[in-house]
Design a protein around this motif. Structure first.
Motif, short mmCIF file in Angstrom:
data_model
loop_
_atom_site.label_atom_id
_atom_site.label_comp_id
_atom_site.label_asym_id
_atom_site.label_seq_id
_atom_site.Cartn_x
_atom_site.Cartn_y
_atom_site.Cartn_z
N UNK B 364 35.99 -2.29 47.57
CA UNK B 364 36.98 -1.49 46.84
C UNK B 364 36.29 -0.33 46.12
N UNK B 365 37.12 0.59 45.66
CA UNK B 365 36.62 1.74 44.91
C UNK B 365 35.87 1.25 43.67
N UNK B 366 36.46 0.28 42.99
CA UNK B 366 35.83 -0.26 41.78
C UNK B 366 34.45 -0.84 42.09
N UNK B 367 34.39 -1.68 43.11
CA UNK B 367 33.11 -2.33 43.42
C UNK B 367 32.05 -1.33 43.83
N UNK B 368 32.46 -0.26 44.52
CA UNK B 368 31.50 0.77 44.90
C UNK B 368 30.97 1.52 43.68
N UNK B 408 41.51 -0.81 43.27
CA UNK B 408 41.27 -2.00 44.08
C UNK B 408 41.35 -1.71 45.58
N UNK B 409 41.80 -0.52 45.96
CA UNK B 409 41.88 -0.20 47.38
C UNK B 409 40.51 0.02 47.97
N UNK B 410 40.43 -0.18 49.29
CA UNK B 410 39.15 0.08 49.95
C UNK B 410 38.80 1.55 49.82
N UNK B 411 37.52 1.83 49.61
CA UNK B 411 37.08 3.19 49.38
C UNK B 411 37.30 4.05 50.63
N UNK B 412 37.40 3.41 51.80
CA UNK B 412 37.58 4.16 53.04
C UNK B 412 38.93 4.85 53.12
#
Lengths: 353, 519
Positions: B364-368, B408-412
């Motif tokens: 996710x954006x957050x985790x990145x 929480x969305x995927x950064x892609x």
């Protein structure tokens, strides 16, 4: 986020679909349960529940360790053999203690035996990690090698014989070894308590520790993780050692349950563990998977095979059904990824470019 | 434009392909709205617009990757249905995507002839013929790339050349180039322009997409500007200037590049001494580079592809174990190369290749964003405070003006510009003293670019030292306090903001041994 209302109708159905898909393993478990409680006699009896949960626990331990390994982008084929070898080590220590050929030997109590056996499992995990990180052997090959080595070592330890009557010796404090497999606490088998402890620990690591986050990052994109300051080598050492530790626990539990250790124990267990992880939504390409999902996956596989036995379905059909379930799980997983990406893109489009 | 000039355009540059009433709806978004587009043969049709304006969608439709929701595509007066890339290829349409579609594990020749292999009796691949033609193509493109080289071993710029060669090998009549120069140095761009001129003369219709506006004006014959899926300007290139393009691209509210914030420089933030990185063939990719950077200073590194700029940054960051030389951050000498160690000492890198080095696409954006700085939200080295993580992420999303629906969305799912802001946030979250930025504006639109530059200036004003690498002359000239030029792994020129001229930079960046090395 007012723009999102325009898409809410479409996004709504997709979100519901996504929710159903995310919970699919759990839904499958409930369906399997309902099916067998109707068609298999005595399925819901307390005695059966205890037996079944003991079966499931064995696979679940391995699957938890396997989940970390797969999430980090690897695979661990050696766990089944580690189960066998660790059982033999436990059996040997119970029967003979440690004999250095000096005319005396060291005997161990239950706890010491468990710690020594766990160290053996962790050591093989460390060997796997060493081969993979330092010598650049592909995980599949490295762990395939240790699969054979550990199995061979187990056979060599007794020339292929079984270590029988592992009742322990009260004088050495090892009589309680049997309790690991057969004892219970508050009516719940010890092995289930151990599974709860290991499961909670693993879930905590995955969700709430930097180490857990790093495991996901390494599996998702090793280069980017490395450039972000993640110590990739350490992360890999951890996952393989943890997997070895889980396998050692299974070796201990099985030898204690059977009161005997056979070197062929744990054959093909690694495949069941992989199946449980995949069923629980772990992606084989790394970066995605949950401990909770894996445990539910292990339960689906376990309940399915025990239930089919109780219904009197032939073992051959059981194997076929297991295969179908695994493939169906992966197909559903792919569909889920698509819907998930779509929902994210829609939401992103609503925000504007 | 008069009716007369339209008439001449019709005869010299006939329309080879046109879209009429083209609308493309994706779930949740309309990418193209009732678009009319003419593609003229023997000319360069320039297509420009901010990211997400619909350029890529339009090209995907022409190349058969996507189909129109309504409207039609005509070629030579007849309606055609381009339902796949194969279809498009049969109609003589070739495309070089911005995200390269090559097989890194195969050789250059294999890639060029993928699915179009030269064979004897349709079974046996005629390697000799493929190699000969590859060599001819490479000569035409003035690049010295051996047909046997694995594409994975090539630099991004060289890979782009291979992509172009691939389309040339298929005798494309219409060639779409999606940001072909984003990874090329100015010499390579010159070569590409010569190739384009040649193709034009042969009657090939070229669609050229780029964010570099001067380049468009230089190379283009016709221009089409898109904004939010609508064509806001389409005419011949005569009389078109940058303000006209910008006005059509972003409407009347023109965005200026941020003005320089005057501030004094502080103490030395980074000193690099005699960095050397050996390559596989016995030479050096980075050959004895020394430099120094003060707090608050922006140091631009200009050079061609393969000049060792990226590798230099990677050495400073501690990625290469076998690199020699010393790195000092704020006067402290760094120990042996380890990325996490360097991060903890205040270095941060924003890599050139966002997709492969910058982000974990599946997370996710957050985790990145927090990946490099989890220590700051961790209690006792073990327990992460997820609430604090969310607050931190929300703070940076706001500060960096990242447009996201949910962290929480995927950064892609994000556009290039927003992804780059996530990468920058990740670096800034580590609280760096020195920021190393490798092509920070690659593949992002001018709106996002201006914002990235604004952030860079602001950071420098806050006392951060910034080293940034670019192949864009204008960028390096307007942003840097000091400019270093690299060629063949060495520093070949150093200029202050005042002494730097475009000619001086280009001259210094030319590889000296090139003539000797050729043959």
């Amino acid at each position: 986020m007012t723009d999102m209302t325009a898409n809410s109708a479409m996004g709504g159905t997709n979100s519901t679909l996504l929710l159903v898909m995310k919970a699919r393993t759990f839904i499958a478990l409930i369906l399997v349960f309902m099916f067998f409680s109707i068609f298999a006699p005595n399925f819901l009896s307390a005695a059966n529940m205890v037996i079944m949960s003991k079966h499931v626990a064995l696979n679940a331990f391995l699957a938890i360790g396997m989940t970390f390994v797969i999430v980090s982008g690897g695979i661990d084929l050696s766990v089944g053999s580690i189960v066998g070898l660790c059982g033999m080590v436990a059996g040997y220590l119970l029967l003979n203690g440690m004999n250095f050929g000096l005319g005396w030997s060291i005997q161990f109590n239950t706890l010491e035996i468990c710690i020594l056996v766990a160290c053996v499992g962790i050591a093989i995990g460390a060997l796997n990690a060493f081969l993979i990180t330092k010598l650049n052997v592909a995980p599949f090959i490295a762990t395939l090698g240790t699969l054979y080595i550990a199995r061979g070592a187990a056979m060599l330890s007794s020339e292929g014989e079984t270590f029988p009557n592992l009742t322990g010796n009260p004088e050495y404090g090892s009589a309680s070894y049997r309790m690991i497999g057969s004892g219970d606490f508050l009516g719940v088998p010890i092995s289930i308590w151990m599974l709860i402890a290991v499961g909670l620990l693993a879930a905590y690591i995955a969700r709430r520790t930097p180490l857990g986050r790093f495991i996901y990052a390494v599996g998702g994109n090793e280069r980017a993780a490395g450039l972000s300051g993640v110590k990739v080598t350490q992360v890999k050492y951890f996952v393989y050692m943890f997997s070895g530790f889980c396998a050692a626990l299974v070796g201990i539990i099985i030898s204690s349950q059977l009161v005997a250790a056979h070197p062929a124990t744990g054959d093909t267990f690694e495949l069941n563990a992989i199946a449980a992880a995949v069923l629980g939504g772990t992606s084989m390409s790394g970066g995605r998977g949950r401990i909770g999902g894996t445990i539910v996956g292990a339960f689906v596989i376990g309940v399915l095979s025990d239930g089919l036995v109780m219904m009197g379905v032939s073992a051959f059909w059981q194997t076929v059904i297991k295969g179908i379930v695994i493939i169906a799980a992966v197909v559903l997983d792919q569909a889920q990824q698509k819907v998930q990406a779509k929902v994210a893109l829609q939401a992103q489009a609503a925000v504007g470019k | 434009m008069t009716a007369h000039s339209d008439l001449t355009a019709e005869t010299t540059h006939p329309v080879g392909l046109s879209i009429r009433g083209g609308t493309k709806v994706y779930p949740g978004t309309v990418a193209l709205k009732d678009v009319d587009f003419d593609l003229r043969m023997g000319a360069v049709n320039v297509l420009v617009g901010e990211n997400g304006a619909g350029k890529s969608t339009m090209m995907k439709i022409i190349s058969g990757v996507e189909q129109l929701t309504s409207g039609e595509v005509r070629m030579d007066g007849e309606v055609v249905h381009l339902s796949s890339t194969d279809d498009a290829e049969r109609h003589g349409i070739g495309i070089v995507f911005q995200e390269l579609n090559l097989f890194p594990n195969l050789s250059v020749a294999d890639n060029i002839f993928m699915a179009h292999e030269k064979t004897r009796g349709r079974i046996d691949i005629d390697s000799a013929a493929q190699h000969a033609e590859t060599r001819a193509l490479m000569q035409r493109l003035e690049h010295d790339i051996a047909p046997d080289t694995l594409v994975g071993d090539l630099k991004v710029g060289q890979q782009q050349i291979v992509e172009i060669a691939k389309s040339l090998a298929r005798n494309a009549r219409i060639l779409i180039l999606d940001e072909p120069t984003s990874a090329l140095s100015s010499t390579e761009v010159e070569i590409l322009f010569r190739v384009i001129d040649e193709l034009k003369a042969e009657g090939v219709g070229i669609v050229y997409i780029s964010h570099r506006l001067e380049e468009l004006i230089r190379v283009g014959d016709y221009i089409t500007v898109l904004r939010d899926g609508v064509i806001t300007g389409a005419q011949s290139m005569e009389g078109v200037d940058i303000p006209w393009i910008v006005r059509n691209m972003i409407g009347d509210s023109s965005k200026d590049f941020a003005k320089e914030i005057e501030h004094p420089f502080g103490a030395e933030a980074l000193r690099v001494e005699n960095i050397r990185l050996p390559d596989s063939s016995g030479g050096f990719v980075v050959d004895g580079v020394s430099l120094s950077l003060r707090e608050g200073e922006i140091l631009g590194i200009y050079g061609l592809m393969g000049a060792g700029r990226t590798e230099l940054l990677e050495c400073i960051m501690g990625r290469h174990q076998h690199a020699a030389g010393e790195v000092h951050v704020s006067g402290r000498k760094m120990r042996k190369p380890s990325v996490s160690d360097r991060i903890s000492h205040g270095l941060a890198l924003i890599p050139e290749d966002r997709k492969h080095d910058g982000l974990v696409q599946i997370l996710s954006i957050r985790e990145n964003m927090t990946l490099s700085s989890l220590g700051a939200i961790t209690r006792g080295g073990i327990d992460m405070d997820l609430g604090a993580e969310r607050t931190r992420v929300a703070d940076f999303v706001k500060r960096m003006v990242i447009k996201i629906a949910s962290p929480e969305h995927q950064v892609s799912a994000l556009s290039g510009g927003n992804q780059q802001k996530v990468v920058i946030s990740k670096a800034l979250m580590t609280g760096p003293r020195v920021l190393l930025m490798d092509e920070p504006s690659r593949g992002i639109d001018i709106g996002a670019k201006a914002e990235v530059f604004r952030v860079m200036r602001q950071l420098a004003a806050d006392g951060l030292g910034i080293v940034f690498v670019t192949s864009d002359l204008e960028e390096v000239m307007s942003l840097s306090d000091r400019i270093i030029v690299m060629a063949e792994g060495r520093i070949t020129g150093e200029f202050s903001h005042e002494t730097a001229t475009e000619t001086a930079l280009v001259t210094a960046s030319a590889p000296r041994g090139a003539e000797g090395k050729e043959k």
